[in-house]
Design a protein around this motif. Structure first.
Motif, PDB file in Angstrom:
ATOM      1  N   VAL A  59       0.834  -1.194   0.000  1.00 13.94           N
ATOM      2  CA  VAL A  59       0.000   0.000   0.000  1.00 13.94           C
ATOM      3  C   VAL A  59       0.872   1.248   0.000  1.00 13.94           C
ATOM      4  O   VAL A  59       2.009   1.236   0.485  1.00 13.94           O
ATOM      5  N   GLY A  60       0.323   2.319  -0.543  1.00 11.37           N
ATOM      6  CA  GLY A  60       1.024   3.595  -0.542  1.00 11.37           C
ATOM      7  C   GLY A  60       0.046   4.717  -0.271  1.00 11.37           C
ATOM      8  O   GLY A  60      -1.156   4.587  -0.525  1.00 11.37           O
ATOM      9  N   TYR A  61       0.561   5.819   0.269  1.00 10.02           N
ATOM     10  CA  TYR A  61      -0.262   6.996   0.544  1.00 10.02           C
ATOM     11  C   TYR A  61       0.586   8.210   0.196  1.00 10.02           C
ATOM     12  O   TYR A  61       1.562   8.519   0.885  1.00 10.02           O
ATOM     13  N   LEU A  62       0.237   8.878  -0.903  1.00 11.26           N
ATOM     14  CA  LEU A  62       0.989  10.039  -1.368  1.00 11.26           C
ATOM     15  C   LEU A  62       0.087  11.246  -1.504  1.00 11.26           C
ATOM     16  O   LEU A  62      -1.109  11.124  -1.803  1.00 11.26           O
ATOM     17  N   LEU A  63       0.660  12.421  -1.299  1.00 11.94           N
ATOM     18  CA  LEU A  63      -0.055  13.649  -1.614  1.00 11.94           C
ATOM     19  C   LEU A  63      -0.072  13.831  -3.133  1.00 11.94           C
ATOM     20  O   LEU A  63       0.858  13.430  -3.828  1.00 11.94           O
ATOM     21  N   LYS A  64      -1.151  14.426  -3.627  1.00 11.19           N
ATOM     22  CA  LYS A  64      -1.295  14.572  -5.079  1.00 11.19           C
ATOM     23  C   LYS A  64      -0.172  15.396  -5.697  1.00 11.19           C
ATOM     24  O   LYS A  64       0.178  15.184  -6.865  1.00 11.19           O
ATOM     25  N   ASP A  65       0.388  16.313  -4.922  1.00 11.50           N
ATOM     26  CA  ASP A  65       1.496  17.118  -5.451  1.00 11.50           C
ATOM     27  C   ASP A  65       2.679  16.250  -5.866  1.00 11.50           C
ATOM     28  O   ASP A  65       3.472  16.625  -6.723  1.00 11.50           O
ATOM     29  N   ARG A  66       2.773  15.068  -5.264  1.00 13.44           N
ATOM     30  CA  ARG A  66       3.891  14.180  -5.550  1.00 13.44           C
ATOM     31  C   ARG A  66       3.837  13.662  -6.992  1.00 13.44           C
ATOM     32  O   ARG A  66       4.870  13.284  -7.562  1.00 13.44           O
ATOM     33  N   VAL A  67       2.629  13.638  -7.592  1.00 15.86           N
ATOM     34  CA  VAL A  67       2.487  13.149  -8.961  1.00 15.86           C
ATOM     35  C   VAL A  67       3.294  14.009  -9.931  1.00 15.86           C
ATOM     36  O   VAL A  67       3.816  13.519 -10.928  1.00 15.86           O
ATOM     37  N   ALA A  68       3.396  15.310  -9.616  1.00 15.82           N
ATOM     38  CA  ALA A  68       4.136  16.216 -10.491  1.00 15.82           C
ATOM     39  C   ALA A  68       5.626  15.874 -10.526  1.00 15.82           C
ATOM     40  O   ALA A  68       6.325  16.214 -11.483  1.00 15.82           O
ATOM     41  N   ARG A  69       6.103  15.210  -9.486  1.00 11.34           N
ATOM     42  CA  ARG A  69       7.496  14.735  -9.476  1.00 11.34           C
ATOM     43  C   ARG A  69       7.465  13.330 -10.073  1.00 11.34           C
ATOM     44  O   ARG A  69       7.456  12.333  -9.355  1.00 11.34           O
ATOM     45  N   VAL A  70       7.428  13.292 -11.380  1.00 11.73           N
ATOM     46  CA  VAL A  70       7.097  12.069 -12.103  1.00 11.73           C
ATOM     47  C   VAL A  70       7.971  10.885 -11.710  1.00 11.73           C
ATOM     48  O   VAL A  70       7.469   9.780 -11.464  1.00 11.73           O
ATOM     49  N   ALA A  71       9.273  11.075 -11.662  1.00  9.61           N
ATOM     50  CA  ALA A  71      10.174   9.965 -11.353  1.00  9.61           C
ATOM     51  C   ALA A  71       9.893   9.395  -9.963  1.00  9.61           C
ATOM     52  O   ALA A  71       9.857   8.169  -9.773  1.00  9.61           O
ATOM     53  N   GLU A  72       9.670  10.289  -8.967  1.00 12.09           N
ATOM     54  CA  GLU A  72       9.380   9.835  -7.608  1.00 12.09           C
ATOM     55  C   GLU A  72       8.052   9.080  -7.562  1.00 12.09           C
ATOM     56  O   GLU A  72       7.934   8.048  -6.888  1.00 12.09           O
ATOM     57  N   PHE A  73       7.063   9.624  -8.268  1.00 14.90           N
ATOM     58  CA  PHE A  73       5.743   8.999  -8.283  1.00 14.90           C
ATOM     59  C   PHE A  73       5.799   7.600  -8.900  1.00 14.90           C
ATOM     60  O   PHE A  73       5.266   6.639  -8.341  1.00 14.90           O
TER      61      PHE A  73
END
Length: 214
Positions: free
Chosen positions: A102-116
């Motif tokens: 499972v994972g829980y990320l803030l949506k802003d993290r999607v903009a950091r494509v490689a990290e996402f």
């Protein structure tokens, strides 16, 4: 990977689909509400699902509840939750079955494509990945009388990195310590949190869950 995307925002949903396809993945379904997510997961059995926490009709935690329902039918099916806000209890609810993936990320993290994409891959392969901002809030809110309060500063640091989904190798690189030192600290963490070697569930997941509940 075969992926299901669930988000009621058409713009974000289509953006995720395009991003994933361009990275070589197959989006087997893209839906906008909780019941459709459960149906899609059961029908397609994806390698991982990306789910918005808040979806219709109340826009509170329908996505989370749908993800938990899907995992009750298919235990351990990987799910990466996306949220606009830090809410550690959501991550705890998702982790409660102890099976990980499972994972829980803030949506802003999607903009950091490689990290996402890296987080998505780790969740698909069974890891637990929490957004660093969630972990930072946990460190701030941690009660002194919680089991985590018995850990040393270094042990708390390593548990925080475990919560972010870091492997032992990644922790070794980040803290510039030996692999044996990391293994010793993790062993101490398990012991102080009362997680026995013969526990039927994954001790790493249980340690992070204890961290969330602290």
């Amino acid at each position: 990977m075969r992926i299901v995307v669930a988000d009621d925002s058409v713009l974000l949903r289509e953006g995720l689909v395009r991003l994933l396809v361009e990275d070589g993945h197959q989006v087997v379904d893209a839906v906008g509400d909780g019941p459709s997510l459960v149906e899609a997961v059961l029908a397609h059995r994806p390698d991982v699902s990306i789910v918005d926490v808040r979806m219709p009709p109340t826009h509170t935690d329908e996505g989370l509840r749908a993800a938990i329902a899907a995992r009750s039918h298919l235990p351990g099916t990987p799910v990466l939750m996306l949220s606009q806000y830090v809410e550690a209890s959501y991550a705890g609810d998702l982790l409660a079955d102890g099976s990980g993936a499972v994972g829980y990320l803030l949506k802003d993290r999607v903009a950091r494509v490689a990290e996402f994409l890296d987080a998505l891959d780790r969740v698909a392969h069974g890891a637990t990945v929490l957004d660093p901002q969630v972990v930072a809030q946990l460190l701030t809110d941690q009660r002194r009388d919680s089991p985590v309060g018995t850990l040393t500063p270094r042990e708390r640091q390593i548990l925080a990195l475990m919560a972010e989904g870091c492997s032992n190798t990644a922790i070794t690189r980040q803290l510039v310590v030996s692999a044996s030192a990391v293994e010793k600290h993790i062993g101490n963490i398990f012991a102080k949190l009362g997680l026995l070697p013969d526990d039927a569930r994954h001790r790493r997941v249980l340690a992070v869950l204890t961290y969330l509940r602290g």
